[in-house]
Design a protein around this motif. Structure first.
Motif, PDB file in Angstrom:
ATOM      1  N   THR A 186      33.941  40.759  42.066  1.00 17.35           N
ATOM      2  CA  THR A 186      33.023  41.452  41.598  1.00 17.35           C
ATOM      3  C   THR A 186      33.285  41.775  40.133  1.00 17.35           C
ATOM      4  O   THR A 186      32.077  41.829  39.644  1.00 17.35           O
ATOM      5  N   ASP A 187      34.274  41.466  39.553  1.00 15.79           N
ATOM      6  CA  ASP A 187      34.323  42.088  38.064  1.00 15.79           C
ATOM      7  C   ASP A 187      33.945  43.613  38.007  1.00 15.79           C
ATOM      8  O   ASP A 187      33.565  43.879  37.046  1.00 15.79           O
ATOM      9  N   SER A 188      34.036  44.206  39.119  1.00 20.81           N
ATOM     10  CA  SER A 188      33.498  45.516  39.175  1.00 20.81           C
ATOM     11  C   SER A 188      34.806  46.257  38.139  1.00 20.81           C
ATOM     12  O   SER A 188      35.936  46.194  38.313  1.00 20.81           O
ATOM     13  N   GLY A 223      46.849  37.749  34.377  1.00 16.44           N
ATOM     14  CA  GLY A 223      45.372  37.598  33.905  1.00 16.44           C
ATOM     15  C   GLY A 223      44.804  39.142  34.110  1.00 16.44           C
ATOM     16  O   GLY A 223      45.047  39.918  34.927  1.00 16.44           O
ATOM     17  N   GLU A 224      43.688  39.329  33.357  1.00 14.14           N
ATOM     18  CA  GLU A 224      42.873  38.228  32.646  1.00 14.14           C
ATOM     19  C   GLU A 224      43.569  38.117  31.240  1.00 14.14           C
ATOM     20  O   GLU A 224      43.720  39.180  30.422  1.00 14.14           O
ATOM     21  N   VAL A 225      43.511  36.953  31.112  1.00 16.26           N
ATOM     22  CA  VAL A 225      44.012  36.589  29.613  1.00 16.26           C
ATOM     23  C   VAL A 225      43.071  35.459  29.075  1.00 16.26           C
ATOM     24  O   VAL A 225      42.441  34.904  29.762  1.00 16.26           O
ATOM     25  N   SER A 277      38.563  38.797  44.358  1.00 15.84           N
ATOM     26  CA  SER A 277      39.700  38.067  43.510  1.00 15.84           C
ATOM     27  C   SER A 277      39.925  38.558  42.011  1.00 15.84           C
ATOM     28  O   SER A 277      40.641  38.169  41.273  1.00 15.84           O
ATOM     29  N   HIS A 278      38.818  39.595  41.631  1.00 17.64           N
ATOM     30  CA  HIS A 278      38.800  40.047  40.414  1.00 17.64           C
ATOM     31  C   HIS A 278      38.176  41.456  40.231  1.00 17.64           C
ATOM     32  O   HIS A 278      36.941  41.508  40.026  1.00 17.64           O
ATOM     33  N   CYS A 279      38.913  42.663  40.123  1.00 14.31           N
ATOM     34  CA  CYS A 279      38.248  43.740  40.036  1.00 14.31           C
ATOM     35  C   CYS A 279      39.077  44.688  39.204  1.00 14.31           C
ATOM     36  O   CYS A 279      40.195  44.327  38.966  1.00 14.31           O
ATOM     37  N   HIS A 280      38.407  45.945  38.818  1.00 15.05           N
ATOM     38  CA  HIS A 280      39.002  46.693  37.610  1.00 15.05           C
ATOM     39  C   HIS A 280      39.248  48.198  38.533  1.00 15.05           C
ATOM     40  O   HIS A 280      38.207  49.021  38.062  1.00 15.05           O
ATOM     41  N   LEU A 281      39.833  48.317  39.572  1.00 12.33           N
ATOM     42  CA  LEU A 281      40.053  49.748  40.080  1.00 12.33           C
ATOM     43  C   LEU A 281      40.252  50.813  39.235  1.00 12.33           C
ATOM     44  O   LEU A 281      39.758  51.943  39.684  1.00 12.33           O
ATOM     45  N   PHE A 335      39.465  30.386  36.843  1.00 15.50           N
ATOM     46  CA  PHE A 335      38.403  30.658  35.779  1.00 15.50           C
ATOM     47  C   PHE A 335      37.652  31.817  36.312  1.00 15.50           C
ATOM     48  O   PHE A 335      36.703  31.572  37.127  1.00 15.50           O
ATOM     49  N   HIS A 336      37.891  32.898  36.044  1.00 17.96           N
ATOM     50  CA  HIS A 336      37.473  34.047  36.404  1.00 17.96           C
ATOM     51  C   HIS A 336      35.842  34.202  35.554  1.00 17.96           C
ATOM     52  O   HIS A 336      35.627  33.946  34.845  1.00 17.96           O
ATOM     53  N   CYS A 337      35.077  34.839  36.793  1.00 15.69           N
ATOM     54  CA  CYS A 337      33.607  34.932  36.105  1.00 15.69           C
ATOM     55  C   CYS A 337      33.070  34.174  35.623  1.00 15.69           C
ATOM     56  O   CYS A 337      32.511  33.931  34.531  1.00 15.69           O
TER      57      CYS A 337
HETATM   58 ZN   LIG Z   1      37.406  41.470  34.276  1.00 11.64          ZN
END
Ligand SMILES: [Zn+2]
Length: 247
Positions: free
Chosen positions: A198-200, A89-91, A5-9, A149-151
């Protein structure tokens, strides 16, 4: 189906990203989070092209010094033109950002209005003292059903406030090395309120950059610690993601 649900490809190097996208085509859905206008355009290029990639249109608190109202108008147009944009998001807030909290709160509030105006869920980055972020949210929302609420990196008390408000908590790769309070929050979190991410590549594994494919590790760990089968966990997370992101 694994859902990150949250990564930075767009922060992965090109070759590695190609490998990941090839592998993720079967059995994965990836929500790519942008942090500023440039990464937003790069993310949209991916979600336009790959049906299993979606964009969360973001503006990180670190970007606050380049904020202008024009960015909101640009994002509005992008949302109207690209179906792959499924969240804002993310904000949020970050005590390490170069600008103070009053500026960050002002920018954050504008993106909250954007999310509400376009009926999109809000993915929050919160690295800030106490529950200040909830005070801001409470000015706009009567409950947290469309908030993620990410990470999540806090303890049980914070978790309970979110869950009681119907909110959603995304646990990241950092649960694998969780301190006791985060581990207890994970145990306490109902499956209905949970997402995984992952927030990868920013979240490192043994000093190495992670990729969205590492989401499997988070699923395995959560399934073990919460004592539910991997299939049940996958079904639960899919259901939550479809409810929140409507994909
Ligand atoms: Zn992030």
């Amino acid at each position: 189906m694994f859902i990150d649900s949250h990564c930075h490809l767009t922060s992965l190097n090109r070759n590695r990203r190609q490998e990941v996208l090839q592998e993720a085509a079967q059995g994965y859905r990836l929500i790519d989070s942008s942090i500023d206008p440039n990464s937003s355009l790069a993310s949209i290029a991916l979600s336009d092209h790959f049906p299993f990639v979606y964009t969360a249109l973001g503006f990180h608190p670190f970007s606050c010094d380049i904020f202008s109202q024009e960015i909101i108008s640009t994002y509005q147009t992008l949302i109207d033109e690209h179906k792959g944009i499924i969240a804002i998001g993310e904000v949020g807030l970050d005590y390490k950002a170069s600008l103070g909290v009053s500026v960050q709160e002002d920018v954050f509030s504008r993106f909250i209005r954007l999310a509400k105006g376009r009926n999109l869920p809000l993915c929050i980055h919160n690295r800030f003292e106490g529950t200040y972020v909830l005070d801001i949210l409470d000015k706009f929302y009567s409950n947290y059903e469309t908030v993620v609420f990410h990470c999540f990196s806090y303890g049980v008390d914070f978790l309970k406030r979110i869950v009681e408000g119907g909110g959603n908590v995304s646990f990241s790769l950092n649960v694998l090395r969780a301190k006791e309070d985060l581990r207890l929050a994970l145990l306490e979190c109902p499956l209905e309120n949970m997402l995984l991410e992952t927030d990868s590549p920013y979240m490192k594994i043994k000093g190495q950059e992670s990729t969205p494919l590492d989401i499997e590790r988070v699923y395995n760990y959560v399934s073990e610690i919460k004592n539910i089968s991997l299939d049940e966990l996958k079904m639960g997370i899919l259901k939550n993601s479809e409810r929140i992101f409507k994909f």
